[in-house]
Design an enzyme around this catalytic site. Sequence first.
Site, short mmCIF file in Angstrom:
data_model
loop_
_atom_site.label_atom_id
_atom_site.label_comp_id
_atom_site.label_asym_id
_atom_site.label_seq_id
_atom_site.Cartn_x
_atom_site.Cartn_y
_atom_site.Cartn_z
N ARG A 179 0.83 -1.21 0.00
CA ARG A 179 0.00 0.00 0.00
C ARG A 179 0.86 1.25 0.00
O ARG A 179 0.55 2.23 -0.67
CB ARG A 179 -0.94 0.00 1.20
N LYS A 198 -3.80 -6.38 13.24
CA LYS A 198 -2.64 -6.41 14.15
C LYS A 198 -3.09 -6.33 15.60
O LYS A 198 -2.56 -7.04 16.46
CB LYS A 198 -1.69 -5.25 13.83
#
Length: 460
Positions: A179, A198
């Site tokens: 990204r 995460k």
Amino acid sequence: MSDSSGHLHMPIHMIDLIRKKRDRGVLSEAEIGFLVCGAAGESIPLEQLSAWLMAAWLNGLELDEIRALTVAMRDSGAKFDPSRLGKVAVDKHSTGGVGDKTSFLVAPIAAACGVAVPMISGRALGHTGGTLDKLEAIPAYRTALTLEEFEAVLQKCGASIVSQTPALVPADRVLYALRDRTGTVESPGLICASILSKKLAAGLNALVLDVKTGSGAFLRKREDTEYLAALMVATAEAAGTRTVALMTDMGQPLGAMAGNWIELAECVGLMRGNRPVESEDLRELSLILAGWMIHLGGQAETPEAGYARAEGAIVDGSALRIFLEMIAAQGGDVLAFDDAHFHKPGATRVVEALETGFISSMDTTMLGWAVQRLGAGREKAGEPVDPHAGIHFHARRGAFVEKGQPLATLYATREAMLAEPESLLKRAIVFSATKPETVPLVSRIFTQDDAEIYLRNAVR
């Protein structure tokens, strides 16, 4: 291939998923799972993952796609179980900003107040700095711990800030880097899945989100930022984690410093009791965020009571003690903070105001790129960063400055790298004859109920 009911399961091909999202289709949970598994196992070529990311960025992701992507990424590798710590596990995450260093304050503050803080952080992304890059400015500090080492530091210190290991959320490790290199950072769905995968892999009981608004935010439109905040709260709550999102100002850099080492030094100074005016917004926001962490962690009845406890942890020195203990436990040299000669940038330049007047606004994204091009960030994955590069801001939004007064000090890797950041800084800071209106540090708070109401009424 068919299941027990005789239904035929057609094989999934990545090119079909690219076309489907390109044509505004909605991927199924199985298709999302295939994509995530291929990213984690590196069986899907990077150019195909990049093409899908661009299609997702252009056409957006539906709520069901975002939730499926978040859970699949969370489950793409090993997960941490904090239950053995005997404490409520709470973390804070920011959507990214310039000078955004609250992690170094809230983690030890919350730990000092009885909350476990297992913090899995990232590197520089776009114009924003990276928590791990900043920590690695400390000599010998280790961000790459095994899950066993991670738990040992948490048992000893109550807080640990680490990177994703190859075993932990491997799909996000691949997609996050892509990204940054393909211009697909600013997507609410991709940001939500990346952050929460995460955080949820850390087994959190609760999460406080710092969602940035203003000229330095990844999402510049107010409605996009509100949508992201509500989306993350609802997605995390659906996965079983108590979550709150605070929308906070990034219309100027947070605190006085933006870089790597200099941000750490600023935080240690605050924990030592220093109160410079230009760092007051950093101190205040850190106490607000830590107050919510302490509240959600069951150590205060209200966020306001949590704020009071957080401030006490700075005043009595317990936050600083835990921060230095954490650094030492992860191999870092804490003596660097007492070495006046440690900060040695390759080149330094003071930038002066070109006119007299009030600082009415700042293009914080442009300032972030100035910091990056001084050597504090990276243009390609894996590039080294200069721990000593960055900007010390001497004047804040709303300040009255005279022509020729120092605006900022630039620290660069070498002299040749100063010119472009100086130009960016001068273009980013706008003067006016009148003082601008004060912008609130926290403009809105989303709890679970707020988030669900917002998403039901949101027009996307």
